[in-house]
Design an enzyme around this catalytic site. Sequence first.
Site, PDB file in Angstrom:
ATOM      1  N   GLY A  97      49.924  43.847  42.095  1.00  0.00           N
ATOM      2  CA  GLY A  97      50.155  44.877  43.105  1.00  0.00           C
ATOM      3  C   GLY A  97      50.885  46.042  42.488  1.00  0.00           C
ATOM      4  CB  CYS A 124      50.034  41.362  37.205  1.00  0.00           C
ATOM      5  SG  CYS A 124      50.634  42.908  36.501  1.00  0.00           S
ATOM      6  CE1 TYR A 125      56.030  43.550  42.922  1.00  0.00           C
ATOM      7  CE2 TYR A 125      54.820  42.030  44.335  1.00  0.00           C
ATOM      8  CZ  TYR A 125      55.924  42.827  44.097  1.00  0.00           C
ATOM      9  OH  TYR A 125      56.924  42.900  45.028  1.00  0.00           O
ATOM     10  CG  HIS A 211      45.396  41.941  35.855  1.00  0.00           C
ATOM     11  ND1 HIS A 211      45.552  41.814  37.216  1.00  0.00           N
ATOM     12  CD2 HIS A 211      46.321  42.844  35.451  1.00  0.00           C
ATOM     13  CE1 HIS A 211      46.523  42.625  37.621  1.00  0.00           C
ATOM     14  NE2 HIS A 211      47.006  43.262  36.568  1.00  0.00           N
ATOM     15  CD  GLU A 213      42.943  39.611  38.190  1.00  0.00           C
ATOM     16  OE1 GLU A 213      43.383  38.793  37.371  1.00  0.00           O
ATOM     17  OE2 GLU A 213      43.653  40.468  38.742  1.00  0.00           O
ATOM     18  CB  SER A 265      18.776  45.406  59.194  1.00  0.00           C
ATOM     19  OG  SER A 265      19.177  44.659  58.061  1.00  0.00           O
ATOM     20  N   GLY A 266      16.070  43.796  57.939  1.00  0.00           N
ATOM     21  CA  GLY A 266      15.284  43.780  56.712  1.00  0.00           C
ATOM     22  C   GLY A 266      16.187  43.577  55.506  1.00  0.00           C
ATOM     23  N   GLY A 267      17.486  43.704  55.709  1.00  0.00           N
ATOM     24  CA  GLY A 267      18.459  43.515  54.630  1.00  0.00           C
ATOM     25  C   GLY A 267      18.765  42.039  54.415  1.00  0.00           C
ATOM     26  CB  VAL A 268      19.966  40.220  51.414  1.00  0.00           C
ATOM     27  CG1 VAL A 268      21.161  41.038  51.046  1.00  0.00           C
ATOM     28  CG2 VAL A 268      20.208  38.780  51.031  1.00  0.00           C
ATOM     29  CG  ASP A 269      24.368  41.318  53.987  1.00  0.00           C
ATOM     30  OD1 ASP A 269      24.083  40.723  52.933  1.00  0.00           O
ATOM     31  OD2 ASP A 269      25.035  42.368  54.017  1.00  0.00           O
ATOM     32  CB  SER A 270      20.527  40.842  59.294  1.00  0.00           C
ATOM     33  OG  SER A 270      19.446  41.498  58.684  1.00  0.00           O
ATOM     34  CB  ALA A 271      17.248  38.192  55.711  1.00  0.00           C
ATOM     35  CE  LYS A 411      24.260  42.458  49.622  1.00  0.00           C
ATOM     36  NZ  LYS A 411      24.172  43.112  50.937  1.00  0.00           N
TER      37      LYS A 411
END
Length: 555
Positions: A97, A124-125, A211, A213, A265-271, A411
């Site tokens: 942070g 770190c912080y 870090h 990550e 919507s045709g998008g991956v999330d709603s699919a 995602k």
Amino acid sequence: MEEKETSHRIAASDDVEVSTYLEIARELHGEQLTSEVETISPEVREAIAIIDFGSQYSHLIARRVRECHVYCELFPYDESWERIASLRPKGFILSGGPASVYQAGAPLAPAQLYASRLPILGICYGMQAVVYQLGGQIAPATKHEYGQTVLQTIDKESPLFAGLPSSLLVWMSHGDQVVELPPGFKALAYTENSPAAVIGSDGNIFGLQFHPEVAHTPQGKTIIENFLYRICGCQGTWTPRNFINESIRTIKEQVGDGRVICALSGGVDSAVAATLVHQAIGNQLTCIFVNNGLLRREEPERALNTFRNNLKMNVVYVDASERFLKRLKGITDPEVKRRRIGEEFIKVFEYKAARLGKVDFLAQGTLYPDVIESTAKETKAAAKIKTHHNVGGLPTKMSLTLIEPLRYLFKDEVREVGLALGLPEDMVWRQPFPGPGLAIRIIGEVTQERLEVLRAADWIVMNEIKKANLYRQLWQSFAILTDLRSVGVMGDYRTYGYLIAVRAVTSQNAMTADWARLPYDLLARISNRIVNEVPGVNRVVYDITSKPPSTIEWE
Ligand code: XMP
């Protein structure tokens, strides 16, 4: 240092015997602590709680943990302990942070976290907070450390370093450093400028000044994995298959014999969300697909084919292109476009949903980054640059209960789940596409004629990018129809045609993006094909700005 006596601190003086952190936590929080802490039973669910101190890398920590097949959630540092404890974590990671522990009001970890005696990894912080809260000392470093540096291990037997060489490259970014360790702690590794670059207690608390990550710490994932598996005792149960099974079970339980609607919507999330719900409750789900006339070429047909014919889902298809076009007539302001499209969508959706009879639930493809962003503290929230209508833009009047099966997924996890559910690769790997669609890629007024020009140019961009095998590597790639016309010459004639811009960016999460260094030959092919195949266009430019200072979309 005078500020050391701040009331945030758990160990009020350095001579406190820190054999049990519970004792110290009690000093500040009294007896009620015990019962709260005892509600944690780590065996019940394998999860890690990440306490977010506002680092720009906090999301990355969560992603790394998930990549190790361990479930985790990110909590703001001042989240209530009840909420954190309800996750039943097997351990805690404290993020980095921007603050310094001695600043007035510096963020610190909840005292109960130490009292839980569960493993802690401060980054770190986060490490500085651990040191400070448990009675050590932090001070501004005489030499700041930014960038890659070599870490030398001292305690080669530490479980944190299992499988790692005794020296490794790590990425540092800090101004403060540990000058005195809390009782019971020792340095496990050092760098040129940090004698205590990794610390460990004689219990299970660890700190990393660097870090792990970020990609610049090449073996960082092994360190995180060691913490999760060897110190917290995680087994790695977070897999797409387990997620799907668990989701199907909970959706079934939640829905009972109720009915669910979902906007595709045709998008991956709603699919993925719809497919998951469909696998759980079959025909109790009805999807509504509103074609707003602002989609890419062939998209509505392809999506419909997948859901109706391949996945055998109930889909109500609405071609509302004309309605949307009417609402956009004469509109040039990007925010007005967005608002009108959002409002129109809700109207069409509500109208169609009302005709389905009694519906109880609304399934949405909300993802974890949206959730984190919308729960972020007001003070931390970034200034609003654009309104995005895909989040929270659905009906409020309908009093439906929300089902958000992807609420805790990133995602890349959604894509894995999509593949495991059998969705076509094309759909799973589709680049993000904005809710207002091509309307925000047409500068100025949206008309049928201008939509056709953009669709034709966009088709060529997509086609060439796919042929060059770059589609998946790019975050987004598309065409923009500008409101500029310029002079050209075709044959022996002067032309005065449209200017098309091509945009291709790389990005991790759309918060920042870099323009893609596409090969010149590819750019030449795209440009040639657009001016030759799209009537009315006589010039193509490539957008070479990153975000910031630009944004990905032009509007
Ligand atoms: P910007 O242009 O803000 O875009 O850099 C970041 C990401 O968000 C998408 N985007 C939108 N998505 N509704 C959406 O659903 C919107 O109004 C909207 N505006 C931008 C954009 O495509 C990129 O992925």
